[in-house]
Write a protein that holds these residues in place. Sequence first.
Motif, PDB file in Angstrom:
ATOM      1  N   ASN A 446       0.808  -1.201   0.000  1.00 57.40           N
ATOM      2  CA  ASN A 446       0.000   0.000   0.000  1.00 57.40           C
ATOM      3  C   ASN A 446       0.855   1.271   0.000  1.00 57.40           C
ATOM      4  OD1 ASN A 446      -2.417  -1.444   0.096  1.00 57.40           O
ATOM      5  ND2 ASN A 446      -2.206  -1.725   2.297  1.00 57.40           N
ATOM      6  N   ALA A 447       2.161   1.131  -0.122  1.00 57.90           N
ATOM      7  CA  ALA A 447       3.029   2.299  -0.095  1.00 57.90           C
ATOM      8  C   ALA A 447       2.921   3.062  -1.400  1.00 57.90           C
ATOM      9  CB  ALA A 447       4.471   1.871   0.152  1.00 57.90           C
ATOM     10  N   GLY A 448       3.644   4.211  -1.477  1.00 63.31           N
ATOM     11  CA  GLY A 448       3.585   5.030  -2.678  1.00 63.31           C
ATOM     12  C   GLY A 448       4.086   4.290  -3.893  1.00 63.31           C
ATOM     13  N   ALA A 449       3.543   4.585  -5.042  1.00 61.45           N
ATOM     14  CA  ALA A 449       3.879   3.879  -6.265  1.00 61.45           C
ATOM     15  C   ALA A 449       4.623   4.804  -7.211  1.00 61.45           C
ATOM     16  CB  ALA A 449       2.616   3.353  -6.939  1.00 61.45           C
ATOM     17  N   VAL A 450       5.450   4.203  -8.028  1.00 59.76           N
ATOM     18  CA  VAL A 450       6.210   4.953  -9.026  1.00 59.76           C
ATOM     19  C   VAL A 450       5.918   4.363 -10.384  1.00 59.76           C
ATOM     20  CG1 VAL A 450       8.051   5.557  -7.431  1.00 59.76           C
ATOM     21  CG2 VAL A 450       8.193   3.417  -8.716  1.00 59.76           C
ATOM     22  N   PRO A 451       5.970   5.145 -11.441  1.00 62.03           N
ATOM     23  CA  PRO A 451       5.659   4.622 -12.770  1.00 62.03           C
ATOM     24  C   PRO A 451       6.637   3.528 -13.188  1.00 62.03           C
ATOM     25  CG  PRO A 451       5.641   7.026 -12.753  1.00 62.03           C
ATOM     26  CD  PRO A 451       6.231   6.584 -11.449  1.00 62.03           C
ATOM     27  N   CYS A 452       6.112   2.545 -13.915  1.00 54.11           N
ATOM     28  CA  CYS A 452       6.952   1.473 -14.446  1.00 54.11           C
ATOM     29  C   CYS A 452       7.856   2.048 -15.545  1.00 54.11           C
ATOM     30  CB  CYS A 452       6.072   0.350 -14.987  1.00 54.11           C
ATOM     31  SG  CYS A 452       6.988  -1.033 -15.677  1.00 54.11           S
ATOM     32  N   GLN A 453       9.126   1.703 -15.514  1.00 48.37           N
ATOM     33  CA  GLN A 453      10.096   2.313 -16.423  1.00 48.37           C
ATOM     34  C   GLN A 453      10.195   1.562 -17.741  1.00 48.37           C
ATOM     35  OE1 GLN A 453      11.499   5.181 -15.733  1.00 48.37           O
ATOM     36  NE2 GLN A 453      10.429   5.239 -13.753  1.00 48.37           N
ATOM     37  N   LYS A 454       9.917   0.235 -17.712  1.00 44.71           N
ATOM     38  CA  LYS A 454      10.098  -0.561 -18.914  1.00 44.71           C
ATOM     39  C   LYS A 454       8.750  -0.826 -19.565  1.00 44.71           C
ATOM     40  CE  LYS A 454      14.294  -2.924 -17.361  1.00 44.71           C
ATOM     41  NZ  LYS A 454      14.931  -4.231 -17.131  1.00 44.71           N
ATOM     42  N   SER A 455       8.629  -0.488 -20.830  1.00 48.16           N
ATOM     43  CA  SER A 455       7.397  -0.747 -21.568  1.00 48.16           C
ATOM     44  C   SER A 455       7.504  -2.078 -22.300  1.00 48.16           C
ATOM     45  CB  SER A 455       7.148   0.386 -22.570  1.00 48.16           C
ATOM     46  OG  SER A 455       8.235   0.454 -23.487  1.00 48.16           O
ATOM     47  N   GLY A 456       6.353  -2.736 -22.489  1.00 50.99           N
ATOM     48  CA  GLY A 456       6.333  -4.006 -23.197  1.00 50.99           C
ATOM     49  C   GLY A 456       6.656  -5.195 -22.316  1.00 50.99           C
ATOM     50  N   ILE A 457       6.846  -4.993 -21.036  1.00 47.15           N
ATOM     51  CA  ILE A 457       7.152  -6.086 -20.114  1.00 47.15           C
ATOM     52  C   ILE A 457       6.041  -6.169 -19.078  1.00 47.15           C
ATOM     53  CG2 ILE A 457       8.747  -6.953 -18.377  1.00 47.15           C
ATOM     54  CD1 ILE A 457      10.994  -5.615 -19.849  1.00 47.15           C
ATOM     55  N   ASP A 458       5.484  -7.369 -18.916  1.00 48.51           N
ATOM     56  CA  ASP A 458       4.445  -7.569 -17.910  1.00 48.51           C
ATOM     57  C   ASP A 458       5.101  -8.122 -16.647  1.00 48.51           C
ATOM     58  OD1 ASP A 458       2.197  -8.008 -16.449  1.00 48.51           O
ATOM     59  OD2 ASP A 458       1.120  -9.104 -18.000  1.00 48.51           O
ATOM     60  N   HIS A 459       5.056  -7.349 -15.585  1.00 48.48           N
ATOM     61  CA  HIS A 459       5.692  -7.759 -14.334  1.00 48.48           C
ATOM     62  C   HIS A 459       4.800  -8.675 -13.498  1.00 48.48           C
ATOM     63  CE1 HIS A 459       9.086  -4.958 -14.723  1.00 48.48           C
ATOM     64  NE2 HIS A 459       8.208  -4.138 -15.297  1.00 48.48           N
ATOM     65  N   PHE A 460       3.590  -8.928 -13.962  1.00 49.49           N
ATOM     66  CA  PHE A 460       2.671  -9.777 -13.197  1.00 49.49           C
ATOM     67  C   PHE A 460       3.138 -11.227 -13.223  1.00 49.49           C
ATOM     68  CE2 PHE A 460      -1.129 -12.557 -13.318  1.00 49.49           C
ATOM     69  CZ  PHE A 460      -1.569 -12.351 -12.022  1.00 49.49           C
ATOM     70  N   ASN A 461       3.191 -11.856 -12.050  1.00 47.79           N
ATOM     71  CA  ASN A 461       3.598 -13.252 -11.920  1.00 47.79           C
ATOM     72  C   ASN A 461       2.345 -14.093 -11.741  1.00 47.79           C
ATOM     73  OD1 ASN A 461       4.791 -15.696 -11.445  1.00 47.79           O
ATOM     74  ND2 ASN A 461       5.923 -15.065  -9.624  1.00 47.79           N
ATOM     75  N   SER A 462       1.900 -14.739 -12.802  1.00 46.82           N
ATOM     76  CA  SER A 462       0.649 -15.497 -12.757  1.00 46.82           C
ATOM     77  C   SER A 462       0.759 -16.774 -11.942  1.00 46.82           C
ATOM     78  CB  SER A 462       0.195 -15.836 -14.183  1.00 46.82           C
ATOM     79  OG  SER A 462       1.174 -16.629 -14.829  1.00 46.82           O
ATOM     80  N   SER A 463       1.972 -17.271 -11.723  1.00 46.67           N
ATOM     81  CA  SER A 463       2.152 -18.495 -10.949  1.00 46.67           C
ATOM     82  C   SER A 463       2.257 -18.238  -9.448  1.00 46.67           C
ATOM     83  CB  SER A 463       3.398 -19.246 -11.424  1.00 46.67           C
ATOM     84  OG  SER A 463       4.555 -18.446 -11.244  1.00 46.67           O
ATOM     85  N   GLU A 464       2.304 -16.994  -9.041  1.00 49.92           N
ATOM     86  CA  GLU A 464       2.413 -16.649  -7.623  1.00 49.92           C
ATOM     87  C   GLU A 464       1.053 -16.818  -6.949  1.00 49.92           C
ATOM     88  OE1 GLU A 464       3.413 -16.041  -4.126  1.00 49.92           O
ATOM     89  OE2 GLU A 464       5.053 -15.712  -5.559  1.00 49.92           O
ATOM     90  N   THR A 465       1.020 -17.564  -5.837  1.00 50.29           N
ATOM     91  CA  THR A 465      -0.229 -17.811  -5.122  1.00 50.29           C
ATOM     92  C   THR A 465      -0.553 -16.738  -4.100  1.00 50.29           C
ATOM     93  OG1 THR A 465       0.959 -19.188  -3.518  1.00 50.29           O
ATOM     94  CG2 THR A 465      -0.032 -20.305  -5.420  1.00 50.29           C
TER      95      THR A 465
END
Length: 582
Positions: A446-465
């Motif tokens: 819930n802390a402050g967020a910063v813009p993602c620097q790399k475009s075209g890369i999905d940082h979402f980990n679908s295998s993470e439970t």
Amino acid sequence: MACVEPPRKKKKGRYGVAELKTLGNQLLSSASHINNLPLLLGFVSPSSPPHHVLESLLSLHSFFLPLLPKLPSSAASAAAPSGDDQSEFIYLAWLRSKFDEFLKSLVDVLASPQSDETLKELVLDTLMEFVKVANGGAFHSALYHKLLHSIVHSTSSATFLVDLLELKYFKYIDVRYFTYISLKKLASTLEGKDVSDDKIASGDGTNESQLSSNVESVIYNIYYTISHVPPLQGSDNTSDFEMWSSSESDRTQLSTDVDADDKPLKSQKRSKNVLSAAKIAKKMKLKFTKAWITYLRLPLPLDVYKEVLVNLHQTVIPHLSNPIMLCDFLTRSYDVGGVVSVMSLSSLFVLMTQYGLEYPNFYEKLYALLVPSIFLAKHRARFFQLLDSCLKSPLLPAYLAASFAKKLSRLLLSVPPSGALEDGVDEGKGDNSADEVMTPNSDNANAGAVPCQKSGIDHFNSSETDPKKSAAMRSSLWEIDTILHHYCPPVSRQVFALSLGNDLTVRAKTSEVNVGDFSAGSYATILGAEISRRVKQVPLAFFKATPSSLFSETDFAGWTFKCEETPEMINDNNEKSTKDLS
């Protein structure tokens, strides 16, 4: 008093129905024919022909019924008084032993797979009449327990007899009351029972699989019985509670605070208790609760386990004295995973929302259930409706909403079209769009967020439970745009995906969609919807202009489909044509 002598030996095969009827008439007409009693008892057996059992049963029933008030109890038969009454007492004690033998034979016939259904129904009615009158007018709970024990432990199916009990006797409140008591006892005998222990105790060479099958059969029969006992409906008038036994002591017993299966109550003490509908309802709820809680501790077979979980929130929880007692059973079921977890979610959700159950890590475990197979599950419609309800809370953290929205969106790419129509992710409307991709601090979601620097890369980990570690806040819902170009038209037209193109921050322009309208989709519904659709323009070909070739050059880059004829190829073709003509 007639002298009791052993009957003359005669083979059973020599007796016909007419002779048995004569023996019964003699027994009923005069005490001098008392020796017919053991003979008739010998025909009340599972091995006897049904018509022989029927004729003997009718005679013995008519003989014992008027004698029941005079017969001593089974326990008192062992101590004979001294004096002139000794001979009379011995005679009555002998009759009592024959009556107990008659009851045992009836129970054996009832549980035998050899008995036909018509005979079983008559035997059940006879036993229930003795339950009503054989205990001095009070409900004969010991006999009724033996009856239920024989039904539950029968090698044949118990459904016929339980259906008869439901049809004829479960409408009586005292029958239901003692049914719960007996089922609790029967379940207690199986609790913690191990197959290996049974094998050692039997010593008859029975293999382990047979013993396990027998235990599973008993567990199923108990479930079938307890699930067919109708719960007590609320009423403020005790006259609405119809009883099978007419004894006033049974009525007062239902409203006392002492359990009938723990110790007997003195008649004087019972007479002082005031009968009230509230007390009866409280006692019935208590017995209902004890029976179900004891049963749910058993090692339920998988098919029974699933059936229990499906019906628990509707048929059991509303009638328990304290529904929170199901917490352990439901949390264990929810931890199993797979379809069992999905089926336990309904009851667990009821406990959380209506009875104040606090369940730590509930959303983490709910997130772990989001796998491709859930879109093909039998009860997926109910699951998605509950998922929709669980994610509607305004107190849901942003990272959690983003994780669920992202995980469901990713699953849409791999599930079949009948499942892809079930996207219930409008709860993720608080997620950021692709133009405003944010990333959470690794220490605090819930802390402050910063813009993602790399475009075209999905940082979402679908295998993470764990949704906290999925990095959904650093991603975007690009899967939704992919769904808009899905090969199946109904999927690409779905309202959930199209609604995300609106400004979701303006509530006036955002309407909530009922997930239930989409959660039961199938290929049949897709085909039916497409057939019934009215289209303005129907293409008659894939190309508006007639194509000059089968494939265009842009379809396969680097490939060519033009064939230039050389003089050699022309000569070969001409020679081949000449040979064919000749």
